[in-house]
Scaffold this active site. Structure first.
Site, PDB file in Angstrom:
ATOM      1  N   LYS A  87      42.190  26.780  38.229  1.00  0.00           N
ATOM      2  CA  LYS A  87      42.814  25.622  37.586  1.00  0.00           C
ATOM      3  C   LYS A  87      42.991  24.523  38.634  1.00  0.00           C
ATOM      4  CE  LYS A  87      45.880  25.608  34.275  1.00  0.00           C
ATOM      5  NZ  LYS A  87      45.254  24.760  33.227  1.00  0.00           N
ATOM      6  N   ASP A 126      41.905  28.374  31.651  1.00  0.00           N
ATOM      7  CA  ASP A 126      42.354  28.353  30.251  1.00  0.00           C
ATOM      8  C   ASP A 126      41.174  28.082  29.320  1.00  0.00           C
ATOM      9  OD1 ASP A 126      42.171  25.769  31.276  1.00  0.00           O
ATOM     10  OD2 ASP A 126      43.885  24.985  30.144  1.00  0.00           O
ATOM     11  N   TYR A 131      49.122  38.192  43.843  1.00  0.00           N
ATOM     12  CA  TYR A 131      49.449  39.622  43.930  1.00  0.00           C
ATOM     13  C   TYR A 131      50.039  39.989  45.292  1.00  0.00           C
ATOM     14  CZ  TYR A 131      47.488  41.485  39.590  1.00  0.00           C
ATOM     15  OH  TYR A 131      47.256  41.817  38.275  1.00  0.00           O
ATOM     16  N   ASP A 191      40.757  41.732  30.878  1.00  0.00           N
ATOM     17  CA  ASP A 191      41.324  42.407  29.704  1.00  0.00           C
ATOM     18  C   ASP A 191      40.822  41.733  28.431  1.00  0.00           C
ATOM     19  OD1 ASP A 191      42.922  44.170  31.252  1.00  0.00           O
ATOM     20  OD2 ASP A 191      44.579  44.009  29.810  1.00  0.00           O
ATOM     21  N   ASP A 240      42.431  39.340  36.400  1.00  0.00           N
ATOM     22  CA  ASP A 240      43.139  40.428  35.718  1.00  0.00           C
ATOM     23  C   ASP A 240      43.215  40.128  34.222  1.00  0.00           C
ATOM     24  OD1 ASP A 240      44.809  42.757  35.455  1.00  0.00           O
ATOM     25  OD2 ASP A 240      46.537  41.414  35.322  1.00  0.00           O
TER      26      ASP A 240
HETATM   27  C1  IPM Z   1      44.268  46.269  36.640  1.00  0.00           C
HETATM   28  C2  IPM Z   1      45.704  46.646  36.409  1.00  0.00           C
HETATM   29  C3  IPM Z   1      46.457  46.505  37.726  1.00  0.00           C
HETATM   30  C4  IPM Z   1      46.443  45.050  38.113  1.00  0.00           C
HETATM   31  C5  IPM Z   1      47.875  47.083  37.770  1.00  0.00           C
HETATM   32  C6  IPM Z   1      47.922  48.520  37.319  1.00  0.00           C
HETATM   33  C7  IPM Z   1      48.476  46.936  39.136  1.00  0.00           C
HETATM   34  O1  IPM Z   1      46.255  45.893  35.395  1.00  0.00           O
HETATM   35  O2  IPM Z   1      43.612  46.917  37.466  1.00  0.00           O
HETATM   36  O3  IPM Z   1      43.789  45.341  36.002  1.00  0.00           O
HETATM   37  O4  IPM Z   1      47.296  44.250  37.645  1.00  0.00           O
HETATM   38  O5  IPM Z   1      45.585  44.676  38.906  1.00  0.00           O
HETATM   39 MN    MN Z   2      44.847  44.510  34.457  1.00  0.00          MN
END
Ligand code: IPM
Ligand code: MN
Length: 373
Positions: free
Chosen positions: A194, A227, A143, A255, A251
């Site tokens: 990884k 993975d 990042y 999700d 990240d």
């Molecule tokens: C998160 C989001 C952010 C990230 C974006 C909005 C920059 O997806 O907080 O997970 O990628 O970290």
């Molecule tokens: Mn995210």
């Protein structure tokens, strides 16, 4: 009400302002019914800041955030700003906050409420009672790594570069947070990278192992390639307690973990800095969902991730575990009573559900707080 708790509220874009409006009702309730007041400043971030100031985060807002005891954040981004140059994208506002506040540890709990077991796309027996904490490194890795950018090569082709880099200190401090938290939970940490293909992965594994040996040998430590972890999260998520991983893997995996719980609209997060000599730490609380432009402005968004982010703030920044429990219990009870925003309807599986919009869900929480108090 004057208070020594300074809070910066940054609703942002998309559904951010809608879900934040519901949390403001809960904040007001806490102020009047439990004498938990805040000195609140509200400001713009992301696309809203771009529109107002021409940058996704104004310097003055950055200064306010650095001085605040906590920042409560909504979400940023949306199609309106799709063509903005890279360095001014709404997301840069959030990334600047994380970096300049040095919020290196992002706590992303994935907890399955009993009432939502059927909203998960996984079988109930796999997700029931699930309670995982993903700790995502938040200020390093790909990042932020330099060099980065896009250039044109001598032959006219374009090339883009992102850099994954990690230092020993960056790995150790986030792993320490994971071990400390595990001690208050089920005492297990799974460190993920990884190491089979990445140098940063090898270093990550070595440093996690070393720190564990030096200071946290009482905690169970395992390692898993990212993975394989993505696969195991779907196959047998109950094997995990605390997961610690880098910025990008964290990240993605968080999700994924959100879907175990039924909806991205349920997951809060806390982004924490180092504890200073007085025991305070910089902190920002945000739902892990984004700005959801497709449903923004329609009153459909689920305010529970923002609500639970506020509960995390009470717990981690203000040492108010009773009030945090109260908010979390209210959320649980409202779900048990059948209240569901559209994202929680799990393909219509939930019998006896009361379909509600953003404001009705917020009102239901406040009513439940009244009943509980
Ligand atoms: C998160 C989001 C952010 C990230 C974006 C909005 C920059 O997806 O907080 O997970 O990628 O970290
Ligand atoms: Mn995210």
């Amino acid at each position: 009400m004057a208070s020594n708790r300074n809070l910066l509220v940054l609703p942002g874009d998309g559904i951010g302002p809608e879900v934040m409006a519901e949390v403001r009702k809960i904040i007001a309730w806490m102020g009047s019914k439990r004498a938990v007041g805040f000195d609140i400043q509200e400001d713009v971030v992301g696309g809203a800041a771009l529109d107002k100031h021409g940058v996704p985060l104004a310097d003055a807002t950055m200064r306010t955030a650095l001085a605040a005891d906590a920042v409560l954040f909504g979400s940023v981004g949306g199609p309106k700003w799709d063509n903005v140059v890279f360095d001014k994208k709404p997301e840069r506002g959030l990334l600047r906050l994380r970096k300049e506040m040095d919020l290196f540890a992002n706590l992303r709990p994935a907890k399955v409420f009993d009432a939502l077991v059927d909203a998960s796309s996984l079988k109930p027996e796999i997700v029931k009672g699930l309670d995982i904490m993903i700790i995502r490194e938040l200020t390093g890795g790909v990042y932020f790594g330099e060099p980065r950018g896009t250039s044109t090569l001598p032959n006219g082709e374009r090339e883009a570069i992102d850099t994954q880099r990690y230092k020993t200190s960056e790995i150790r401090r986030v792993c320490a947070v994971a071990f400390e938290l595990a001690r208050k939970r089920r005492n297990k940490v799974c460190s993920s990278e990884k190491a089979n293909v990445m140098h940063t992965g090898v270093l990550w594994r070595e440093e996690a192992t070393k720190l564990h040996k030096e200071q946290y040998a009482d905690v169970e430590l395992t390692h898993m390639y990212a993975d394989a972890l993505a696969m195991q999260l779907l196959r047998n998520p109950g094997q995990f307690d605390v997961i610690v991983t880098d910025n990008l893997f964290g990240d993605i995996l968080s999700d994924e973990a959100s879907m175990l719980t039924g909806s991205l609209g349920m997951l809060p997060s806390a982004s924490l800095g180092a504890t200073d000599a007085t025991g305070r730490r910089k902190a920002l609380y945000e739902p892990i969902h984004g700005s959801a432009p497709d449903i923004a402005g329609k009153g459909l968004a689920n305010p529970l991730a923002e609500t639970l982010s506020y509960a995390m703030m009470l717990r981690y920044s203000f040492d108010l575990p009773k009030e945090a429990d109260l908010v979390e219990t209210a959320v649980e009870n409202v779900l048990n009573a059948g209240y569901r925003t559209a994202d929680l309807l799990g393909g219509g599986k939930t019998a006896g559900a009361k379909k509600v919009g953003t404001q009705e869900m917020g009102d239901a929480i406040v009513q439940e707080l009244d009943r509980l108090a």
